[in-house]
Structures are given as C-alpha cells and as structure tokens.
Design a protein around this motif. Sequence first.
Motif, PDB file in Angstrom:
ATOM      1  N   GLY A  47      29.470  68.185  46.991  1.00  0.00           N
ATOM      2  CA  GLY A  47      30.811  67.716  46.708  1.00  0.00           C
ATOM      3  C   GLY A  47      30.985  67.485  45.216  1.00  0.00           C
ATOM      4  N   LEU A  48      32.042  66.779  44.879  1.00  0.00           N
ATOM      5  CA  LEU A  48      32.418  66.570  43.483  1.00  0.00           C
ATOM      6  C   LEU A  48      31.837  65.250  42.972  1.00  0.00           C
ATOM      7  CD1 LEU A  48      34.177  67.828  41.218  1.00  0.00           C
ATOM      8  CD2 LEU A  48      36.054  66.391  42.027  1.00  0.00           C
ATOM      9  N   TRP A  49      31.090  65.347  41.877  1.00  0.00           N
ATOM     10  CA  TRP A  49      30.583  64.169  41.171  1.00  0.00           C
ATOM     11  C   TRP A  49      31.716  63.682  40.280  1.00  0.00           C
ATOM     12  CZ3 TRP A  49      26.343  61.012  40.428  1.00  0.00           C
ATOM     13  CH2 TRP A  49      26.157  60.441  39.176  1.00  0.00           C
ATOM     14  N   ALA A  50      32.345  62.573  40.654  1.00  0.00           N
ATOM     15  CA  ALA A  50      33.591  62.165  39.992  1.00  0.00           C
ATOM     16  C   ALA A  50      33.653  60.645  39.887  1.00  0.00           C
ATOM     17  CB  ALA A  50      34.786  62.693  40.783  1.00  0.00           C
ATOM     18  N   PRO A  51      34.562  60.121  39.045  1.00  0.00           N
ATOM     19  CA  PRO A  51      34.705  58.667  38.935  1.00  0.00           C
ATOM     20  C   PRO A  51      35.139  58.045  40.258  1.00  0.00           C
ATOM     21  CG  PRO A  51      35.802  59.782  37.116  1.00  0.00           C
ATOM     22  CD  PRO A  51      35.445  60.832  38.114  1.00  0.00           C
ATOM     23  N   ALA A  52      34.765  56.806  40.431  1.00  0.00           N
ATOM     24  CA  ALA A  52      35.218  56.052  41.601  1.00  0.00           C
ATOM     25  C   ALA A  52      36.699  55.739  41.462  1.00  0.00           C
ATOM     26  CB  ALA A  52      34.406  54.763  41.717  1.00  0.00           C
ATOM     27  N   PRO A  53      37.387  55.436  42.571  1.00  0.00           N
ATOM     28  CA  PRO A  53      38.807  55.070  42.481  1.00  0.00           C
ATOM     29  C   PRO A  53      39.027  53.908  41.529  1.00  0.00           C
ATOM     30  CG  PRO A  53      38.180  55.428  44.764  1.00  0.00           C
ATOM     31  CD  PRO A  53      36.911  55.477  43.957  1.00  0.00           C
ATOM     32  N   SER A  54      40.161  53.951  40.839  1.00  0.00           N
ATOM     33  CA  SER A  54      40.492  52.906  39.877  1.00  0.00           C
ATOM     34  C   SER A  54      40.599  51.563  40.572  1.00  0.00           C
ATOM     35  CB  SER A  54      41.814  53.243  39.182  1.00  0.00           C
ATOM     36  OG  SER A  54      42.234  52.178  38.367  1.00  0.00           O
ATOM     37  N   SER A  55      40.075  50.526  39.913  1.00  0.00           N
ATOM     38  CA  SER A  55      40.090  49.192  40.517  1.00  0.00           C
ATOM     39  C   SER A  55      41.269  48.346  40.060  1.00  0.00           C
ATOM     40  CB  SER A  55      38.787  48.458  40.171  1.00  0.00           C
ATOM     41  OG  SER A  55      38.657  48.321  38.770  1.00  0.00           O
ATOM     42  N   GLY A  56      41.977  48.753  38.998  1.00  0.00           N
ATOM     43  CA  GLY A  56      43.058  47.928  38.482  1.00  0.00           C
ATOM     44  C   GLY A  56      42.526  46.621  37.910  1.00  0.00           C
ATOM     45  N   LEU A  57      43.337  45.560  37.994  1.00  0.00           N
ATOM     46  CA  LEU A  57      42.904  44.259  37.504  1.00  0.00           C
ATOM     47  C   LEU A  57      41.959  43.630  38.516  1.00  0.00           C
ATOM     48  CD1 LEU A  57      46.274  42.858  36.091  1.00  0.00           C
ATOM     49  CD2 LEU A  57      44.364  43.819  34.809  1.00  0.00           C
ATOM     50  N   ALA A  58      40.819  43.164  38.052  1.00  0.00           N
ATOM     51  CA  ALA A  58      39.820  42.569  38.936  1.00  0.00           C
ATOM     52  C   ALA A  58      40.195  41.123  39.238  1.00  0.00           C
ATOM     53  CB  ALA A  58      38.438  42.649  38.279  1.00  0.00           C
ATOM     54  N   LEU A  59      40.655  40.885  40.451  1.00  0.00           N
ATOM     55  CA  LEU A  59      41.044  39.546  40.879  1.00  0.00           C
ATOM     56  C   LEU A  59      40.260  39.182  42.137  1.00  0.00           C
ATOM     57  CD1 LEU A  59      44.931  39.816  40.467  1.00  0.00           C
ATOM     58  CD2 LEU A  59      43.305  38.787  38.875  1.00  0.00           C
ATOM     59  N   GLY A  60      39.593  38.043  42.119  1.00  0.00           N
ATOM     60  CA  GLY A  60      38.860  37.587  43.284  1.00  0.00           C
ATOM     61  C   GLY A  60      37.553  38.338  43.472  1.00  0.00           C
ATOM     62  N   PRO A  61      36.815  37.976  44.535  1.00  0.00           N
ATOM     63  CA  PRO A  61      35.529  38.644  44.798  1.00  0.00           C
ATOM     64  C   PRO A  61      35.732  40.106  45.159  1.00  0.00           C
ATOM     65  CG  PRO A  61      36.135  37.209  46.623  1.00  0.00           C
ATOM     66  CD  PRO A  61      37.110  36.932  45.529  1.00  0.00           C
ATOM     67  N   ALA A  62      34.751  40.927  44.789  1.00  0.00           N
ATOM     68  CA  ALA A  62      34.872  42.364  45.030  1.00  0.00           C
ATOM     69  C   ALA A  62      34.614  42.734  46.480  1.00  0.00           C
ATOM     70  CB  ALA A  62      33.902  43.124  44.128  1.00  0.00           C
ATOM     71  N   MET A  63      33.752  41.967  47.185  1.00  0.00           N
ATOM     72  CA  MET A  63      33.340  42.360  48.530  1.00  0.00           C
ATOM     73  C   MET A  63      33.282  41.140  49.444  1.00  0.00           C
ATOM     74  SD  MET A  63      30.246  44.980  47.554  1.00  0.00           S
ATOM     75  CE  MET A  63      30.004  45.497  49.258  1.00  0.00           C
ATOM     76  N   SER A  64      33.519  41.393  50.731  1.00  0.00           N
ATOM     77  CA  SER A  64      33.372  40.367  51.753  1.00  0.00           C
ATOM     78  C   SER A  64      32.812  41.025  53.005  1.00  0.00           C
ATOM     79  CB  SER A  64      34.714  39.692  52.056  1.00  0.00           C
ATOM     80  OG  SER A  64      35.661  40.645  52.503  1.00  0.00           O
ATOM     81  N   ALA A  65      32.087  40.258  53.802  1.00  0.00           N
ATOM     82  CA  ALA A  65      31.446  40.790  54.999  1.00  0.00           C
ATOM     83  C   ALA A  65      32.492  41.118  56.063  1.00  0.00           C
ATOM     84  CB  ALA A  65      30.433  39.787  55.540  1.00  0.00           C
ATOM     85  N   ALA A  66      32.290  42.235  56.760  1.00  0.00           N
ATOM     86  CA  ALA A  66      33.145  42.635  57.876  1.00  0.00           C
ATOM     87  C   ALA A  66      32.453  42.258  59.189  1.00  0.00           C
ATOM     88  CB  ALA A  66      33.429  44.132  57.817  1.00  0.00           C
TER      89      ALA A  66
END
Length: 241
Positions: free
Chosen positions: A132-151
């Motif tokens: 596949g394509l080696w490419a940048p990750a999707p843009s995150s915009g302004l970083a607000l709050g924690p990045a990850m939470s458990a599902a």
Amino acid sequence: MTRQHTGIFGWLLALLVAGVFCGFGAWQLQRMHQKEALLAQVPPSRAVAVTLDAAMRAPQSLHWLRDRLQFLPGTVLLDNQLREGRAGVKVYQAARAQGGAVVLVDLGWLPLPANRQLPVVTPQEGWQQLEGLWAPAPSSGLALGPAMSAAAQAQTWLATRLELPAIAQHLELAPSALAPRVLRLDPTLPLGYTRDLELLPNTLPPSRHLGYAVQWFAMALAVLVIAGVLQWRRRRRGRLS
C-alpha cells in the motif's frame, strides 16, 4: 484607575487578542504549506515498491510499500472520520517487519450508527504479505484532551487523533520502533474494510487553510482598528470635557 492607565490596559488586551488570532492564522498557513508539499510529491509507482525498513530510511517521501509483516495485538479506532457524508471510524492495527520496525496499518473505514456504538472488529493475525501507500497519518487538528481511551472490546482503543507516542505506549512498543507514517493498505487486498488511497482523506484542502488564515489575520487587524478608534474617541472626549 486613571484614564491613561485604562488606555494602556485596553491596548495590552487588544495586542494580546490580536497576537492569539495571528497565532491561529500562522498555524493555518503552516498546515497549508504542509499539504501543498504533500500534494506536490510525485505519486509512487507500484512497480517500484520498497520494504518497511527501506521506507524508514526516507520517512518523509511517498513510497509504494510491499513487505511481509506480522500483525500485532491491539486495534486503534480513529474517531470522527467522514466518508460520503457518513460518520465513522478508521481501523488501525500495528504490524512488524522482520527488521523490527512497526507501522500502523490502515485497514479501512467502518460506519458508526446513530447511537455511536463502536463496531466489533476482527483483528488480523500472523504474517501476511501487505502492500500500500506509505503516507502521512490523518491530520489531527488542534490537540484537545487525551488522545486515546479504552473501548469495550478487549485490546481496542478509541482515538481522537493518531498521537504516535500514546499509541506506542498503549501497544507496549518502544516509541522509536513505531514508524512516523502509516501504511494505507491497497484497496484491492482481500482484508480489512472500505478504503481508498487519497492523500488528504477527511481533511481540508490547502485553499481552505489559506481562507481560514486570512480570516484570522483579518480578525487580528479588526481588533487593532477597534482599539485605535476607541482610543481616538477617548482622547477626543477628553479634549472636549
């Protein structure tokens, strides 16, 4: 507080607000230049594929990546991903090359129902031939709050943005082992979910960033003009009184 002190305080406040607006405008210009640079790159040929280890030696270039990788436990669901006007999540799972490098593999997009119940995903396992394509990750915009939470599903996390250090920590990986880009999996491969190879998925084009930058700079100028007018009126009233 004297009238002079009031004027100084007003100008300081106006300069502070204008500076904040200019900061937002500069950030929008930075995002515009980043996306223009990405779009200016020549799309890689599938005939000239590289391995993950080779891509890691030139991480800022677009590559067509082809390698045998081992999927690792742990799934990341990237929230707020639109496709054809529908809200959903992108499914990512880490995969390791024989040389030890680890890359997040974009397995595709899944829709979210109105109640926002997360889909149950079936993790990929073992060694598989991927490309596949080696490419940048999707843009995150302004970083607000924690990045990850458990599902609810075991070894699954919901992410508001792809913050690689946080992902490496949750997947119990060394931060240096996780590649700075993602593998946008070839849509023709018989695994994963709905996907494509657009360079700027679910994000604003450079022209929109320029438009927003102009708006922020215009607001900064308007604040200074209003402050100047108020100062002129204050002085005029002082002379008339």
